[in-house]
Design an enzyme around this catalytic site. Sequence first.
Site, PDB file in Angstrom:
ATOM      1  N   CYS A  76      -3.894   0.313   0.245  1.00  0.00           N
ATOM      2  CA  CYS A  76      -2.590   0.140  -0.411  1.00  0.00           C
ATOM      3  C   CYS A  76      -2.264  -1.337  -0.592  1.00  0.00           C
ATOM      4  CB  CYS A  76      -1.502   0.897   0.347  1.00  0.00           C
ATOM      5  SG  CYS A  76       0.021   1.061  -0.614  1.00  0.00           S
ATOM      6  N   HIS A 174      -3.557   6.279   0.054  1.00  0.00           N
ATOM      7  CA  HIS A 174      -3.605   6.272   1.521  1.00  0.00           C
ATOM      8  C   HIS A 174      -4.570   7.345   2.023  1.00  0.00           C
ATOM      9  CE1 HIS A 174      -0.320   3.463   2.322  1.00  0.00           C
ATOM     10  NE2 HIS A 174       0.202   3.925   1.215  1.00  0.00           N
ATOM     11  N   GLU A 176      -5.538   7.815   4.921  1.00  0.00           N
ATOM     12  CA  GLU A 176      -5.061   8.291   6.236  1.00  0.00           C
ATOM     13  C   GLU A 176      -3.955   9.339   6.112  1.00  0.00           C
ATOM     14  OE1 GLU A 176      -4.247   5.522   4.804  1.00  0.00           O
ATOM     15  OE2 GLU A 176      -2.175   4.978   5.262  1.00  0.00           O
TER      16      GLU A 176
END
Lengths: 192, 252
Positions: A76, A174, A176
Amino acid sequence: MIAIVKYNAGNIRSVQNAIARLGYESLITDDPEELRKASKVVFPGVGEASSAMNCLRRQGLDTVILSLEQPVLGICLGLQLLCSHSEENDTECLGVFDARVRLFPPVDKVPHMGWNNFLTLKGDLFRGVGIEEDVYFVHSYYPEISSATTATCDYILPFSAAMQRGNFYATQFHPEKSALTGDRILKNFLEL
Amino acid sequence: MLKRRIIPCLDIKNGRTVKGINFVNLRDAGDPVELAAEYAAQGADELVFLDITATIERRKTLAALVERIAGKINIPFTVGGGIESVGDVSLLIGAGADKITINSSAVRNPGLISEIASEFGSQCVVVAIDTRFADNEWIVYVDGGRTPTNLFTRDWARKAEELGAGEILLTSMNSDGTRDGFSITVTSDVSSIVNIPVIASGGAGTLEHFRDVFWNSSCSAALAASVFHFGEIGIRDLKEYLKKEGIAVRTC
Protein backbone atom coordinates in the site's frame (compact mmCIF):
# COMPACT_ATOMS: atom_id res chain seq x y z
CA MET A 1 13.88 -14.01 10.31
CA ILE A 2 11.42 -11.74 8.51
CA ALA A 3 11.71 -8.07 9.39
CA ILE A 4 8.87 -5.56 9.18
CA VAL A 5 9.97 -1.95 8.82
CA LYS A 6 8.88 0.10 11.82
CA TYR A 7 8.05 3.74 11.08
CA ASN A 8 5.14 6.12 11.65
CA ALA A 9 2.67 4.25 9.43
CA GLY A 10 -0.32 2.24 10.56
CA ASN A 11 -1.21 -1.32 9.68
CA ILE A 12 2.10 -2.82 10.76
CA ARG A 13 0.55 -5.16 13.32
CA SER A 14 -1.91 -6.60 10.77
CA VAL A 15 1.00 -7.57 8.58
CA GLN A 16 2.71 -9.29 11.49
CA ASN A 17 -0.55 -11.11 12.35
CA ALA A 18 -0.91 -12.33 8.76
CA ILE A 19 2.69 -13.57 8.65
CA ALA A 20 2.12 -15.38 11.96
CA ARG A 21 -1.07 -17.03 10.62
CA LEU A 22 1.05 -18.44 7.78
CA GLY A 23 3.42 -19.94 10.33
CA TYR A 24 6.35 -17.52 10.08
CA GLU A 25 7.96 -15.43 12.78
CA SER A 26 8.66 -11.79 12.22
CA LEU A 27 10.21 -8.84 13.95
CA ILE A 28 9.00 -5.22 13.79
CA THR A 29 12.14 -3.10 13.77
CA ASP A 30 13.76 0.14 12.70
CA ASP A 31 17.26 -1.13 13.46
CA PRO A 32 19.33 -0.96 10.23
CA GLU A 33 21.35 -4.05 11.22
CA GLU A 34 18.24 -6.17 11.88
CA LEU A 35 16.78 -5.03 8.58
CA ARG A 36 19.97 -5.81 6.65
CA LYS A 37 20.37 -9.30 8.07
CA ALA A 38 16.70 -10.36 7.74
CA SER A 39 15.90 -13.03 5.14
CA LYS A 40 12.95 -10.96 3.90
CA VAL A 41 11.81 -7.43 4.61
CA VAL A 42 8.20 -6.24 4.56
CA PHE A 43 7.64 -2.49 4.14
CA PRO A 44 3.97 -1.94 4.98
CA GLY A 45 2.05 1.23 5.57
CA VAL A 46 -1.18 3.09 5.77
CA GLY A 47 -0.82 6.82 6.14
CA GLU A 48 0.24 9.98 4.39
CA ALA A 49 3.19 10.06 1.97
CA SER A 50 5.10 13.19 3.00
CA SER A 51 5.01 12.53 6.75
CA ALA A 52 6.02 8.91 6.12
CA MET A 53 8.96 9.98 3.89
CA ASN A 54 10.04 12.55 6.47
CA CYS A 55 9.97 9.89 9.14
CA LEU A 56 12.02 7.47 7.02
CA ARG A 57 14.61 10.19 6.29
CA ARG A 58 14.85 11.24 9.93
CA GLN A 59 15.51 7.64 10.93
CA GLY A 60 17.90 7.12 8.02
CA LEU A 61 15.70 4.27 6.85
CA ASP A 62 15.46 5.67 3.30
CA THR A 63 19.06 4.72 2.54
CA VAL A 64 18.78 1.44 4.48
CA ILE A 65 15.76 0.35 2.42
CA LEU A 66 17.47 1.27 -0.84
CA SER A 67 20.54 -0.79 0.14
CA LEU A 68 18.59 -3.99 0.86
CA GLU A 69 19.47 -6.99 -1.29
CA GLN A 70 17.05 -9.61 0.03
CA PRO A 71 13.42 -9.75 -1.21
CA VAL A 72 11.49 -6.68 -0.01
CA LEU A 73 7.70 -6.39 -0.12
CA GLY A 74 6.12 -2.93 -0.06
CA ILE A 75 2.43 -2.86 0.79
CA CYS A 76 0.00 0.00 0.00
CA LEU A 77 1.75 3.20 1.13
CA GLY A 78 4.93 1.06 1.13
CA LEU A 79 4.49 0.58 -2.62
CA GLN A 80 3.83 4.28 -3.16
CA LEU A 81 6.95 5.27 -1.24
CA LEU A 82 9.00 2.95 -3.49
CA CYS A 83 7.80 4.98 -6.51
CA SER A 84 9.55 8.14 -7.70
CA HIS A 85 7.04 10.78 -6.66
CA SER A 86 3.63 11.08 -5.03
CA GLU A 87 1.09 13.83 -5.66
CA GLU A 88 0.12 13.48 -2.01
CA ASN A 89 1.67 16.69 -0.67
CA ASP A 90 4.04 16.72 -3.66
CA THR A 91 6.42 14.17 -2.14
CA GLU A 92 9.71 12.93 -3.58
CA CYS A 93 9.81 9.21 -2.84
CA LEU A 94 12.47 6.48 -2.87
CA GLY A 95 12.50 5.96 -6.64
CA VAL A 96 12.96 2.19 -6.81
CA PHE A 97 10.15 2.13 -9.36
CA ASP A 98 10.23 4.70 -12.13
CA ALA A 99 6.53 5.55 -11.70
CA ARG A 100 4.51 8.40 -10.29
CA VAL A 101 1.66 8.20 -7.79
CA ARG A 102 -1.39 10.31 -8.59
CA LEU A 103 -4.72 11.23 -7.01
CA PHE A 104 -7.76 9.43 -8.45
CA PRO A 105 -9.95 11.90 -10.34
CA PRO A 106 -13.26 12.23 -8.43
CA VAL A 107 -15.45 10.68 -11.11
CA ASP A 108 -16.35 7.82 -8.77
CA LYS A 109 -16.10 7.35 -5.01
CA VAL A 110 -12.65 8.02 -3.56
CA PRO A 111 -11.01 6.21 -1.79
CA HIS A 112 -11.05 3.11 -3.94
CA MET A 113 -12.17 0.94 -1.06
CA GLY A 114 -13.05 -2.72 -1.19
CA TRP A 115 -12.46 -5.86 -3.19
CA ASN A 116 -11.36 -5.68 -6.80
CA ASN A 117 -9.91 -8.18 -9.27
CA PHE A 118 -7.00 -7.90 -11.69
CA LEU A 119 -6.83 -6.87 -15.34
CA THR A 120 -3.41 -8.44 -15.88
CA LEU A 121 -1.12 -10.49 -13.70
CA LYS A 122 2.41 -11.89 -13.93
CA GLY A 123 5.42 -12.76 -11.82
CA ASP A 124 6.46 -14.89 -8.83
CA LEU A 125 4.14 -13.18 -6.36
CA PHE A 126 1.06 -14.41 -8.21
CA ARG A 127 1.80 -18.10 -8.65
CA GLY A 128 -1.53 -19.92 -8.31
CA VAL A 129 -3.58 -16.69 -8.39
CA GLY A 130 -6.10 -16.00 -11.16
CA ILE A 131 -7.00 -12.58 -12.58
CA GLU A 132 -10.62 -13.08 -11.52
CA GLU A 133 -9.65 -13.29 -7.85
CA ASP A 134 -10.39 -10.27 -5.66
CA VAL A 135 -8.03 -8.53 -3.27
CA TYR A 136 -8.67 -5.71 -0.80
CA PHE A 137 -7.76 -2.13 -1.71
CA VAL A 138 -7.99 1.11 0.29
CA HIS A 139 -6.34 4.09 -1.36
CA SER A 140 -7.03 7.53 -2.78
CA TYR A 141 -3.77 7.76 -4.77
CA TYR A 142 -2.76 5.25 -7.43
CA PRO A 143 0.58 4.24 -8.96
CA GLU A 144 0.75 4.73 -12.71
CA ILE A 145 1.47 1.79 -14.96
CA SER A 146 5.19 1.50 -15.73
CA SER A 147 7.77 -1.04 -16.88
CA ALA A 148 7.86 -2.37 -13.28
CA THR A 149 4.14 -3.17 -13.27
CA THR A 150 3.35 -6.86 -12.66
CA ALA A 151 -0.39 -6.58 -12.03
CA THR A 152 -2.99 -4.05 -13.05
CA CYS A 153 -6.42 -3.25 -11.73
CA ASP A 154 -9.19 -1.00 -13.03
CA TYR A 155 -10.89 1.60 -10.88
CA ILE A 156 -11.74 4.89 -12.58
CA LEU A 157 -8.72 4.06 -14.75
CA PRO A 158 -6.20 1.20 -15.07
CA PHE A 159 -3.38 1.45 -12.52
CA SER A 160 -0.57 -0.69 -11.08
CA ALA A 161 -1.88 -3.17 -8.52
CA ALA A 162 1.60 -4.65 -8.09
CA MET A 163 5.15 -3.86 -9.16
CA GLN A 164 8.54 -5.54 -9.16
CA ARG A 165 12.06 -4.48 -9.94
CA GLY A 166 14.90 -6.81 -8.96
CA ASN A 167 14.46 -7.80 -5.31
CA PHE A 168 11.80 -5.12 -4.72
CA TYR A 169 8.20 -6.36 -4.84
CA ALA A 170 5.16 -4.29 -3.98
CA THR A 171 1.37 -4.45 -3.89
CA GLN A 172 -1.06 -1.54 -3.82
CA PHE A 173 -3.67 -3.85 -2.25
CA HIS A 174 -3.45 -5.39 1.21
CA PRO A 175 -2.54 -9.10 0.94
CA GLU A 176 -2.74 -9.31 4.75
CA LYS A 177 -6.46 -8.43 4.54
CA SER A 178 -7.29 -10.27 1.32
CA ALA A 179 -8.57 -13.59 2.67
CA LEU A 180 -7.21 -16.76 1.02
CA THR A 181 -5.96 -14.99 -2.12
CA GLY A 182 -3.95 -12.62 0.03
CA ASP A 183 -2.56 -15.49 2.07
CA ARG A 184 -1.40 -17.14 -1.16
CA ILE A 185 0.36 -13.97 -2.34
CA LEU A 186 2.07 -13.43 1.03
CA LYS A 187 3.08 -17.08 1.12
CA ASN A 188 4.55 -16.77 -2.39
CA PHE A 189 6.63 -13.85 -1.17
CA LEU A 190 7.72 -15.60 2.02
CA GLU A 191 8.78 -18.65 -0.02
CA LEU A 192 10.83 -16.68 -2.58
CA MET B 1 -14.55 -4.33 -11.14
CA LEU B 2 -14.99 -3.05 -7.59
CA LYS B 3 -17.36 -5.38 -5.75
CA ARG B 4 -20.34 -4.49 -3.57
CA ARG B 5 -19.53 -5.64 -0.04
CA ILE B 6 -21.48 -7.80 2.42
CA ILE B 7 -20.72 -6.95 6.04
CA PRO B 8 -21.95 -8.95 9.02
CA CYS B 9 -22.21 -6.80 12.13
CA LEU B 10 -21.53 -8.27 15.54
CA ASP B 11 -22.99 -6.40 18.50
CA ILE B 12 -20.83 -7.17 21.49
CA LYS B 13 -21.98 -7.14 25.09
CA ASN B 14 -19.79 -8.51 27.86
CA GLY B 15 -17.64 -10.25 25.25
CA ARG B 16 -20.60 -12.07 23.61
CA THR B 17 -22.42 -11.31 20.38
CA VAL B 18 -25.96 -10.05 20.74
CA LYS B 19 -28.52 -8.50 18.45
CA GLY B 20 -31.10 -6.00 19.57
CA ILE B 21 -34.51 -5.73 18.03
CA ASN B 22 -35.15 -2.01 17.52
CA PHE B 23 -32.24 -1.28 19.85
CA VAL B 24 -33.74 -3.16 22.84
CA ASN B 25 -34.48 -6.79 23.87
CA LEU B 26 -31.02 -8.28 23.40
CA ARG B 27 -30.71 -11.94 22.45
CA ASP B 28 -27.47 -13.94 22.77
CA ALA B 29 -25.93 -15.06 19.47
CA GLY B 30 -22.50 -16.48 20.34
CA ASP B 31 -18.75 -16.01 20.66
CA PRO B 32 -17.55 -13.09 18.53
CA VAL B 33 -14.17 -14.56 17.60
CA GLU B 34 -15.71 -17.86 16.47
CA LEU B 35 -18.39 -16.04 14.54
CA ALA B 36 -15.83 -13.72 12.97
CA ALA B 37 -13.69 -16.59 11.72
CA GLU B 38 -16.77 -18.41 10.43
CA TYR B 39 -17.96 -15.33 8.52
CA ALA B 40 -14.52 -14.75 7.03
CA ALA B 41 -14.44 -18.36 5.85
CA GLN B 42 -17.91 -18.03 4.28
CA GLY B 43 -16.86 -15.00 2.25
CA ALA B 44 -17.83 -11.97 4.33
CA ASP B 45 -16.02 -8.97 2.85
CA GLU B 46 -15.52 -7.10 6.12
CA LEU B 47 -16.77 -7.29 9.69
CA VAL B 48 -18.07 -4.64 12.06
CA PHE B 49 -17.94 -5.07 15.84
CA LEU B 50 -20.01 -2.71 17.96
CA ASP B 51 -19.48 -2.76 21.70
CA ILE B 52 -22.88 -1.78 22.96
CA THR B 53 -21.79 -1.74 26.59
CA ALA B 54 -18.85 0.52 25.84
CA THR B 55 -17.95 2.09 29.13
CA ILE B 56 -14.49 3.12 30.20
CA GLU B 57 -13.82 -0.07 32.18
CA ARG B 58 -14.95 -2.16 29.20
CA ARG B 59 -12.55 -0.40 26.83
CA LYS B 60 -9.55 -2.54 27.75
CA THR B 61 -11.61 -5.73 27.54
CA LEU B 62 -12.66 -4.63 24.08
CA ALA B 63 -9.04 -4.03 23.06
CA ALA B 64 -8.18 -7.55 24.21
CA LEU B 65 -11.05 -8.94 22.15
CA VAL B 66 -9.90 -6.91 19.12
CA GLU B 67 -6.46 -8.40 19.52
CA ARG B 68 -7.88 -11.94 19.47
CA ILE B 69 -9.97 -11.15 16.39
CA ALA B 70 -7.02 -9.56 14.58
CA GLY B 71 -4.91 -12.63 15.22
CA LYS B 72 -7.53 -14.91 13.75
CA ILE B 73 -9.14 -13.30 10.71
CA ASN B 74 -7.79 -12.28 7.31
CA ILE B 75 -10.33 -9.68 6.20
CA PRO B 76 -10.70 -6.04 7.30
CA PHE B 77 -12.72 -5.19 10.37
CA THR B 78 -14.16 -2.11 12.04
CA VAL B 79 -14.70 -1.56 15.75
CA GLY B 80 -17.00 0.92 17.45
CA GLY B 81 -18.89 1.77 20.60
CA GLY B 82 -18.23 4.62 22.98
CA ILE B 83 -15.17 6.00 21.17
CA GLU B 84 -14.72 9.59 22.30
CA SER B 85 -11.09 10.49 21.74
CA VAL B 86 -8.01 9.92 19.62
CA GLY B 87 -6.64 7.93 22.57
CA ASP B 88 -9.57 5.48 22.37
CA VAL B 89 -8.89 5.07 18.65
CA SER B 90 -5.20 4.57 19.21
CA LEU B 91 -5.90 1.70 21.63
CA LEU B 92 -8.18 -0.10 19.15
CA ILE B 93 -6.07 0.49 16.05
CA GLY B 94 -3.03 -0.59 18.08
CA ALA B 95 -4.85 -3.81 18.97
CA GLY B 96 -5.34 -4.54 15.28
CA ALA B 97 -8.61 -2.91 14.16
CA ASP B 98 -8.48 -1.63 10.58
CA LYS B 99 -11.15 1.02 11.05
CA ILE B 100 -13.13 2.52 13.88
CA THR B 101 -16.66 3.84 13.84
CA ILE B 102 -17.96 6.83 15.74
CA ASN B 103 -21.53 8.00 16.09
CA SER B 104 -22.83 10.18 18.96
CA SER B 105 -19.36 11.47 19.81
CA ALA B 106 -18.94 12.74 16.23
CA VAL B 107 -22.25 14.59 16.39
CA ARG B 108 -21.33 16.20 19.73
CA ASN B 109 -17.76 16.93 18.66
CA PRO B 110 -17.46 16.98 14.85
CA GLY B 111 -13.78 17.97 15.17
CA LEU B 112 -13.12 14.43 16.39
CA ILE B 113 -13.59 13.20 12.81
CA SER B 114 -10.77 15.44 11.56
CA GLU B 115 -8.55 14.63 14.52
CA ILE B 116 -8.80 10.90 13.90
CA ALA B 117 -8.47 11.30 10.14
CA SER B 118 -5.32 13.36 10.41
CA GLU B 119 -3.76 10.98 12.92
CA PHE B 120 -4.70 7.63 11.36
CA GLY B 121 -6.00 8.51 7.89
CA SER B 122 -9.52 8.93 6.52
CA GLN B 123 -9.63 5.27 5.48
CA CYS B 124 -10.03 4.24 9.11
CA VAL B 125 -12.82 6.67 10.06
CA VAL B 126 -16.31 5.28 9.58
CA VAL B 127 -18.96 7.77 10.66
CA ALA B 128 -22.10 5.90 11.72
CA ILE B 129 -25.36 7.76 11.29
CA ASP B 130 -28.59 6.53 12.89
CA THR B 131 -31.46 8.14 11.07
CA ARG B 132 -35.22 8.15 11.44
CA PHE B 133 -37.90 9.50 9.14
CA ALA B 134 -40.13 11.81 11.16
CA ASP B 135 -42.23 14.84 10.17
CA ASN B 136 -41.30 14.38 6.54
CA GLU B 137 -37.55 14.59 7.17
CA TRP B 138 -34.70 12.16 7.79
CA ILE B 139 -33.25 13.25 11.12
CA VAL B 140 -30.05 12.13 12.86
CA TYR B 141 -30.43 10.36 16.21
CA VAL B 142 -27.73 9.75 18.83
CA ASP B 143 -27.29 7.69 22.01
CA GLY B 144 -28.10 4.38 20.35
CA GLY B 145 -31.15 5.87 18.69
CA ARG B 146 -32.67 7.34 21.84
CA THR B 147 -32.06 11.04 21.30
CA PRO B 148 -33.11 13.09 18.27
CA THR B 149 -30.84 15.90 17.09
CA ASN B 150 -31.63 18.91 14.96
CA LEU B 151 -29.43 17.62 12.14
CA PHE B 152 -30.81 16.60 8.77
CA THR B 153 -29.23 13.35 7.67
CA ARG B 154 -28.02 14.52 4.26
CA ASP B 155 -26.40 17.65 5.78
CA TRP B 156 -24.61 15.64 8.44
CA ALA B 157 -23.40 13.07 5.90
CA ARG B 158 -21.92 15.83 3.74
CA LYS B 159 -20.35 17.49 6.75
CA ALA B 160 -18.81 14.19 7.90
CA GLU B 161 -17.26 13.73 4.46
CA GLU B 162 -15.87 17.28 4.52
CA LEU B 163 -14.34 16.67 7.94
CA GLY B 164 -12.47 13.61 6.69
CA ALA B 165 -14.72 10.58 7.16
CA GLY B 166 -13.65 7.73 4.89
CA GLU B 167 -16.98 5.97 4.89
CA ILE B 168 -20.56 6.35 6.17
CA LEU B 169 -22.46 3.59 7.93
CA LEU B 170 -26.09 4.59 7.50
CA THR B 171 -28.67 2.86 9.70
CA SER B 172 -32.32 3.51 9.11
CA MET B 173 -33.98 3.16 12.49
CA ASN B 174 -37.38 2.87 10.85
CA SER B 175 -36.19 -0.39 9.31
CA ASP B 176 -33.71 -1.68 11.88
CA GLY B 177 -34.83 -4.97 13.37
CA THR B 178 -37.97 -5.15 11.22
CA ARG B 179 -36.59 -7.46 8.50
CA ASP B 180 -38.78 -5.56 6.03
CA GLY B 181 -35.88 -4.46 3.86
CA PHE B 182 -33.36 -1.61 3.79
CA SER B 183 -34.68 1.96 3.54
CA ILE B 184 -33.93 2.57 -0.11
CA THR B 185 -34.84 6.27 -0.21
CA VAL B 186 -32.41 7.49 2.43
CA THR B 187 -29.66 5.09 1.33
CA SER B 188 -29.98 6.20 -2.26
CA ASP B 189 -30.14 9.87 -1.30
CA VAL B 190 -27.09 9.83 0.98
CA SER B 191 -24.95 7.67 -1.31
CA SER B 192 -25.65 9.98 -4.23
CA ILE B 193 -24.65 13.19 -2.42
CA VAL B 194 -21.34 12.06 -0.89
CA ASN B 195 -18.26 10.83 -2.75
CA ILE B 196 -17.21 8.34 -0.08
CA PRO B 197 -18.56 4.80 0.27
CA VAL B 198 -21.90 4.35 2.07
CA ILE B 199 -22.81 1.17 3.94
CA ALA B 200 -26.55 0.48 4.05
CA SER B 201 -27.81 -0.89 7.34
CA GLY B 202 -31.07 -1.81 9.02
CA GLY B 203 -33.90 -4.01 7.85
CA ALA B 204 -32.27 -6.94 6.05
CA GLY B 205 -34.57 -9.96 6.14
CA THR B 206 -34.33 -11.72 2.78
CA LEU B 207 -31.93 -12.20 -0.14
CA GLU B 208 -34.09 -9.85 -2.21
CA HIS B 209 -33.61 -7.02 0.28
CA PHE B 210 -29.87 -7.02 -0.41
CA ARG B 211 -30.47 -7.12 -4.16
CA ASP B 212 -32.95 -4.25 -3.95
CA VAL B 213 -30.68 -1.90 -2.03
CA PHE B 214 -27.81 -2.57 -4.46
CA TRP B 215 -30.07 -2.17 -7.49
CA ASN B 216 -31.72 1.00 -6.27
CA SER B 217 -28.87 2.92 -4.66
CA SER B 218 -25.17 3.43 -5.23
CA CYS B 219 -24.30 2.15 -1.75
CA SER B 220 -20.97 0.31 -1.63
CA ALA B 221 -21.91 -2.24 0.99
CA ALA B 222 -24.80 -3.72 2.93
CA LEU B 223 -24.60 -4.61 6.59
CA ALA B 224 -26.76 -6.98 8.61
CA ALA B 225 -26.62 -8.83 11.88
CA SER B 226 -29.36 -11.19 13.01
CA VAL B 227 -30.14 -12.79 9.63
CA PHE B 228 -26.54 -13.96 9.55
CA HIS B 229 -26.13 -14.86 13.23
CA PHE B 230 -29.16 -17.08 13.38
CA GLY B 231 -28.20 -18.76 10.13
CA GLU B 232 -31.28 -17.63 8.22
CA ILE B 233 -29.16 -16.29 5.40
CA GLY B 234 -25.83 -17.91 4.57
CA ILE B 235 -23.26 -15.47 3.23
CA ARG B 236 -22.21 -17.90 0.52
CA ASP B 237 -25.83 -18.36 -0.64
CA LEU B 238 -26.42 -14.63 -0.52
CA LYS B 239 -23.43 -13.89 -2.73
CA GLU B 240 -24.31 -16.61 -5.23
CA TYR B 241 -27.80 -15.13 -5.41
CA LEU B 242 -26.56 -11.56 -5.86
CA LYS B 243 -24.17 -12.68 -8.58
CA LYS B 244 -27.05 -14.34 -10.47
CA GLU B 245 -28.98 -11.10 -10.13
CA GLY B 246 -26.17 -9.26 -11.89
CA ILE B 247 -24.58 -7.59 -8.87
CA ALA B 248 -20.78 -7.59 -8.72
CA VAL B 249 -19.79 -9.42 -5.53
CA ARG B 250 -16.76 -11.38 -4.45
CA THR B 251 -17.29 -15.14 -4.27
CA CYS B 252 -14.79 -17.57 -2.88
